[in-house]
Scaffold this active site. Sequence first.
Site, PDB file in Angstrom:
ATOM      1  N   TYR A 101       2.355 -33.269 -65.651  1.00 24.36           N
ATOM      2  CA  TYR A 101       3.265 -32.266 -66.178  1.00 24.36           C
ATOM      3  C   TYR A 101       2.620 -31.587 -67.370  1.00 24.36           C
ATOM      4  CZ  TYR A 101       5.074 -34.110 -70.644  1.00 24.36           C
ATOM      5  OH  TYR A 101       5.207 -34.494 -71.944  1.00 24.36           O
ATOM      6  N   PHE A 193      10.966 -40.242 -73.471  1.00 20.90           N
ATOM      7  CA  PHE A 193      10.493 -40.658 -72.145  1.00 20.90           C
ATOM      8  C   PHE A 193       8.988 -40.888 -72.138  1.00 20.90           C
ATOM      9  CE2 PHE A 193       8.568 -39.322 -68.144  1.00 20.90           C
ATOM     10  CZ  PHE A 193       9.211 -40.118 -67.220  1.00 20.90           C
ATOM     11  N   ASP A 194       8.229 -40.004 -72.750  1.00 21.45           N
ATOM     12  CA  ASP A 194       6.765 -40.137 -72.762  1.00 21.45           C
ATOM     13  C   ASP A 194       6.340 -41.412 -73.472  1.00 21.45           C
ATOM     14  OD1 ASP A 194       7.680 -37.380 -72.567  1.00 21.45           O
ATOM     15  OD2 ASP A 194       5.567 -36.831 -72.534  1.00 21.45           O
ATOM     16  N   THR A 195       6.911 -41.661 -74.640  1.00 23.49           N
ATOM     17  CA  THR A 195       6.526 -42.840 -75.409  1.00 23.49           C
ATOM     18  C   THR A 195       6.881 -44.124 -74.669  1.00 23.49           C
ATOM     19  OG1 THR A 195       6.906 -41.580 -77.443  1.00 23.49           O
ATOM     20  CG2 THR A 195       6.763 -43.963 -77.634  1.00 23.49           C
TER      21      THR A 195
END
Length: 372
Positions: A101, A193-195
Amino acid sequence: MNETNAGGVRQRSVEIVVPVHNEAHVLGNSIGRLHAYLEASFPFPFRITVADNASTDATWQAATGLTARLPHVHAVHLEAKGRGRALKYVWSRSEADVVAYMDVDLSTGLDGFLPLVAPLLSGHSDLAIGSRLHRQAAVVRGPKREFISRSYNLLLKLGLAARFSDAQCGFKAVRTEVFRALAPHIEDNTWFFDTELLVLAERNRLRIHEVPVDWVDDPDSRVDIVATAVDDLKGMGRMQRRILTGRTRVALPPRSGTAHVTAATHGAASVEPGPDGGEARAGAERTSPPHGSRRPARPGESGVSGPRVPRRATGAAPPRRRRRGGQRPRRPHAPDHHGRRRPRRHRTRFALMRLRAFRPRRTPSPRLEPAS
């Protein structure tokens, strides 16, 4: 997207997700630029998916117009808001081998996309992230965002023992099968969310590949910094509790596309494809020892063909080192004051020499001459 090459072998593919929320004014230009770049320079099959999450403007109409105009562009619409929710929805249903993404503003240079996904397509790594804090990254942004980004990643290192350098850069990729195993354990659906994905990957000893990126800050960014920081702190506390209670372990699929080399008993090691076609296992070609030889033949000796391999790879025992005359090897001695190891008799001789050097000399006694 599942294409095959001239030999009939299926090529690995990539799906790029662009999550958007009320981005109708920049969507057409950004997706057109990304599509043109990938068609011109990306050597693998790809798909671009625009994930519209609860937009209230003309974003969905612009996305559907792009799908009719560009062949590799698709669009999905979600009723709920959240970047993590959009990525989880599209990535879990993707048919590509690697999912990625990037932000819709394309702040990250597109020249870093192939280095980002190449280790995942080869099977070497499991996740890949773009890093703005890498020492070789070229970043243009204000001091406020620089301070916030460095402070957040420092808190991750202190609180969660994170080893990755940049958690919030909008430029990431992951192997699809790995994400499907991690997705049920990711609780956050927004910016954390990424972490959470990266911390779970590190706790399960997955390989994370970092790519230094060229990044230019978007002045039109509408991210609420205060609300995002509060949500990130709450997420860090939740992840700390999960780590302390041991709820971060995940059953993961084996890494595909790698070669596992096992020690061969004799001869040269050969690589054989595994049962799934992706993994490989090492075999061995056994050779008979030549006539009169006391050990098995090695490549390059007595007509045995094949590349010469080290003794460690063949599994043969190393020769015993013995002194001349068949004596047993000396036992190691403690180093002397110079840091050198010497046999016991040498240490004794040097000690005697030092004693002689510091022994006081005898002076002759004065002679008494008879008085005249």
